[in-house]
Write an enzyme that holds these catalytic residues in place. Structure first.
Site, short mmCIF file in Angstrom:
data_model
loop_
_atom_site.label_atom_id
_atom_site.label_comp_id
_atom_site.label_asym_id
_atom_site.label_seq_id
_atom_site.Cartn_x
_atom_site.Cartn_y
_atom_site.Cartn_z
N ALA A 61 0.84 -1.21 0.00
CA ALA A 61 0.00 0.00 0.00
C ALA A 61 0.87 1.25 0.00
O ALA A 61 2.02 1.23 0.45
CB ALA A 61 -0.89 0.00 1.23
N ASP A 64 -0.05 3.16 -4.72
CA ASP A 64 -1.26 3.50 -5.47
C ASP A 64 -2.37 3.82 -4.47
O ASP A 64 -3.30 3.05 -4.30
CB ASP A 64 -1.62 2.31 -6.36
N ASN A 110 8.92 8.86 4.61
CA ASN A 110 7.72 9.62 4.24
C ASN A 110 6.96 10.03 5.48
O ASN A 110 6.93 9.33 6.48
CB ASN A 110 6.84 8.80 3.28
N ARG A 111 6.38 11.24 5.38
CA ARG A 111 5.42 11.69 6.39
C ARG A 111 4.21 12.27 5.66
O ARG A 111 3.78 13.38 5.93
CB ARG A 111 6.06 12.71 7.36
N PHE A 114 -1.44 10.16 5.21
CA PHE A 114 -2.71 9.75 4.58
C PHE A 114 -3.29 10.85 3.69
O PHE A 114 -4.46 11.23 3.84
CB PHE A 114 -3.75 9.35 5.62
N ASN A 138 -6.96 -1.17 1.14
CA ASN A 138 -6.38 -0.82 2.44
C ASN A 138 -7.05 0.47 2.93
O ASN A 138 -7.02 1.50 2.25
CB ASN A 138 -4.86 -0.64 2.23
N SER A 172 0.46 3.36 10.43
CA SER A 172 1.20 4.48 9.86
C SER A 172 1.68 5.38 10.98
O SER A 172 0.90 5.74 11.87
CB SER A 172 0.31 5.28 8.91
N ASN A 174 2.38 8.44 10.71
CA ASN A 174 2.19 9.85 10.33
C ASN A 174 0.81 10.42 10.64
O ASN A 174 0.52 11.55 10.26
CB ASN A 174 2.51 10.02 8.84
N THR A 175 -0.04 9.62 11.26
CA THR A 175 -1.35 10.13 11.72
C THR A 175 -1.35 10.03 13.24
O THR A 175 -1.25 8.92 13.77
CB THR A 175 -2.50 9.29 11.10
N LYS A 214 -2.78 -4.42 9.30
CA LYS A 214 -1.38 -4.11 8.99
C LYS A 214 -0.75 -3.46 10.22
O LYS A 214 -1.20 -2.41 10.67
CB LYS A 214 -1.29 -3.18 7.79
N GLY A 242 5.45 -5.54 7.96
CA GLY A 242 4.62 -4.51 8.45
C GLY A 242 4.89 -3.20 7.72
O GLY A 242 5.38 -3.12 6.59
N ASN A 243 4.65 -2.17 8.48
CA ASN A 243 4.70 -0.81 7.95
C ASN A 243 6.12 -0.21 8.07
O ASN A 243 7.08 -0.93 8.33
CB ASN A 243 3.67 0.04 8.71
C1 LIG Z 1 5.82 6.89 0.25
C2 LIG Z 1 5.18 5.79 1.03
C3 LIG Z 1 3.83 5.84 1.32
C4 LIG Z 1 3.22 4.82 2.04
N1 LIG Z 1 1.88 4.88 2.27
C5 LIG Z 1 1.27 3.83 2.89
C6 LIG Z 1 -0.13 3.83 3.07
O1 LIG Z 1 -0.83 4.74 2.66
N2 LIG Z 1 -0.68 2.76 3.70
C7 LIG Z 1 0.07 1.71 4.17
O2 LIG Z 1 -0.50 0.75 4.70
N3 LIG Z 1 1.40 1.69 3.99
C8 LIG Z 1 2.01 2.72 3.37
N4 LIG Z 1 3.37 2.70 3.19
C9 LIG Z 1 4.15 1.58 3.75
C10 LIG Z 1 4.41 0.48 2.73
O3 LIG Z 1 3.22 -0.13 2.33
C11 LIG Z 1 5.33 -0.59 3.32
O4 LIG Z 1 4.68 -1.18 4.42
C12 LIG Z 1 6.67 -0.05 3.79
O5 LIG Z 1 7.14 0.95 2.92
C13 LIG Z 1 7.73 -1.14 3.90
O6 LIG Z 1 7.96 -1.77 2.66
P1 LIG Z 1 9.18 -1.34 1.67
O7 LIG Z 1 10.42 -1.31 2.52
O8 LIG Z 1 9.20 -2.39 0.61
O9 LIG Z 1 8.82 -0.02 1.16
C14 LIG Z 1 4.00 3.71 2.49
C15 LIG Z 1 5.36 3.68 2.18
C16 LIG Z 1 5.96 4.69 1.47
C17 LIG Z 1 7.42 4.61 1.16
#
Ligand SMILES: Cc1cc2nc3c(=O)[nH]c(=O)nc-3n(C[C@H](O)[C@H](O)[C@H](O)COP(=O)(O)O)c2cc1C
Length: 354
Positions: A61, A64, A110-111, A114, A138, A172, A174-175, A214, A242-243
Site C-alpha cells: 500500500a 497507489d 515519508n510523512r 494519509f 487498504n 502508519s 504519520n497520523t 497491517k 509490516g509498515n
Molecule cells: C511513500 C510511502 C507511502 C506509504 N503509504 C502507505 C499507506 O498509505 N498505507 C500503508 O499501509 N502503507 C504505506 N506505506 C508503507 C508500505 O506499504 C510498506 O509497508 C513499507 O514501505 C515497507 O515496505 P518497503 O520497505 O518495501 O517499502 C507507504 C510507504 C511509502 C514509502
C-alpha cells in the site's frame, strides 16, 4: 509499449520525489510500464485464503493510494496489489516536502499523513475493474475523525464488494494516535467491529473477503504477543508485518536521515524480518502473514517466506530499481525454491523453524 526504466530513471531523479511518483503513476496510466507476458513459473503459484495467487510477490500500500493503476501494476508481473490507504473523506495530508529519497541508503522516509482523495473516487475506480488479478483494499481513518472505529467500519463496508482482500492499516506513524490502535484492547475492539462490518457487507456471505490488519515494526515483544493473541481470538484472517519504522539505524548516511516520518526500504529489512519471525512464532503459524519491509531481491523475498510469510510485498525498492524488479525477484525466488527442493511456495513458508 514498455519504456525502459534505465532510460527514465535519470529524469525522474531530477524531480522532487513526490512529483517523480506522480510521473510514475501517470506513466503507468498511459501504459508505459508495459505488460509482462511470460507466464509465472508454476513453483511460484500459491493459495492463501482460498485465493489463487500466480506468484507471492505483491505491491504494498502507498504506491497507489487512490487505486489509479491497479491493473497496470498487476500487468508488471506482480502477483497481487494493494491500493490505499484510503480515508472516508478526502484530506490533503501533511505539508510538502514530506517524501525523501535516501539514495546513499536505498531507503525512503515519508510523512505523507494519509493524503487521500477519499472513498468516493476510489470506489468509482475499483467498481469499474474487470476483477482480473488479486486486489487488496487498504483503509484508514481521517486525521480529524472523532470515532476512529467508525471510520474503519465505513471504509470496510464501502470497499468490501470490490476487493479480494481487505486491510485495516493501524500502523502508519504519520497520523497522530493511529498506532495506539495496536494496543491490545483497541485492537480487539477494532477487529471485532470491522469483522462484523465485513460479514454484513460481503456480496457472498458464505465467502467474505479475508480481512487483515497491517501492523508496524516498532512493537516490542509484549506488544507483538498481544497482537498475536488478538489475531487468534478474533479470527482476523491475516496480518501484514509490516509498515514503516520510526527508528533510525545508526548506519544511515543520507542527509535526510533525520527527517521525521516512517523509514522504509533496505534499512528496514532486519527490523521487519525480526518482527515477522516473532509474529509467526507467536501465532504458531495459524494466521497467514504478508511479509513487507525492505525487499530488494529474490533472496530477501525468500528469507521472508522461510521466516513465515505466506506472501510478500514491496514498495520502496521500486523507487530505486523500477518496474523490472518484479520479474527479477520472481526469477531468483523460483530458483531458490527449487534449489532447496521445495515444490511450491506453501512448502517453504516457515521452513526456518522446521
Ligand atoms: C511513500 C510511502 C507511502 C506509504 N503509504 C502507505 C499507506 O498509505 N498505507 C500503508 O499501509 N502503507 C504505506 N506505506 C508503507 C508500505 O506499504 C510498506 O509497508 C513499507 O514501505 C515497507 O515496505 P518497503 O520497505 O518495501 O517499502 C507507504 C510507504 C511509502 C514509502
Amino acid at each position: 509499449m514498455r519504456v525502459s526504466y534505465s532510460l527514465v530513471r535519470p529524469m525522474l531523479r531530477l524531480l522532487d520525489p513526490e512529483d517523480a511518483h506522480r510521473a510514475a503513476i501517470w506513466g503507468l496510466k498511459l501504459g508505459l510500464g508495459g505488460r509482462e507476458s511470460a507466464p509465472d513459473d508454476p513453483v511460484l503459484k500459491t493459495r492463501v485464503w482460498n485465493l489463487d495467487f500466480p506468484n507471492p510477490v505483491g505491491v504494498a500500500a502507498g504506491f497507489d493510494k487512490g487505486a489509479e493503476v491497479v491493473d497496470a501494476l498487476l500487468a508488471l508481473g506482480f502477483g497481487f496489489t494493494e491500493a490505499g490507504t484510503v480515508t472516508p473523506l478526502p484530506q490533503p495530508g501533511n505539508p510538502r516536502p514530506r517524501l525523501f529519497r535516501l539514495d546513499e541508503d536505498e531507503g525512503v522516509i515519508n510523512r505523507l499523513g494519509f493524503n487521500s482523495g477519499g472513498l468516493a473516487p476510489y470506489l468509482e475506480r475499483i467498481s469499474r475493474r474487470q476483477r482480473r488479478g488479486i486486489f487488496g483494499a487498504n483503509v484508514g481513518k481521517n486525521r480529524e475523525a472523532t470515532d476512529a472505529f467508525k471510520d474503519y467500519e465505513t471504509g470496510i463496508v464501502a470497499v468490501c464488494p470490490y476487493a479480494d482482500y481487505l486491510v485495516v492499516n493501524v500502523s502508519s506513524p504519520n497520523t497522530p494516535g493511529l498506532r495506539s490502535l495496536q494496543a491490545r484492547a483497541s485492537m480487539e475492539e477494532l477487529l471485532t467491529r470491522v469483522l462484523v462490518a465485513r460479514n454484513q457487507s460481503a456480496p457472498d456471505p458464505r465467502r467474505p473477503p479475508p480481512l487483515l490488519a497491517k501492523v508496524g515494526p516498532d512493537l516490542d515483544e509484549a506488544a507483538i504477543a498481544d497482537i498475536a493473541e488478538v489475531a487468534l481470538s478474533t479470527g482476523v484472517d491475516g496480518l501484514i508485518v509490516g509498515n514503516t519504522t520510526i527508528e533510525r539505524p545508526s548506519t544511515l548516511r543520507s542527509p535526510y536521515a533525520k527527517e521525521t516520518g516512517g523509514l522504509s526500504g533496505k534499512p528496514l529489512l532486519p527490523r521487519a524480518n525480526k518482527c515477522l519471525s516473532d509474529m509467526y512464532r507467536l501465532t504458531k503459524g495459524k494466521v497467514p502473514l504478508i511479509g513487507c519491509g525492505g525487499i530488494a531481491s529474490g533472496a530477501d523475498a525468500y528469507a521472508k517466506i522461510r521466516a513465515g510469510a505466506s506472501l510478500v510485498q514491496l514498495y520502496s525498492m521500486l523507487v530505486f530499481h523500477g518496474p523490472e524488479l518484479a520479474v527479477r525477484i520472481k526469477r531468483d525466488l523460483a530458483e531458490r525454491l527449487r534449489a532447496d527442493g521445495f515444490a511450491s511456495v506453501c512448502d517453504a513458508v516457515g521452513a526456518d523453524y522446521r
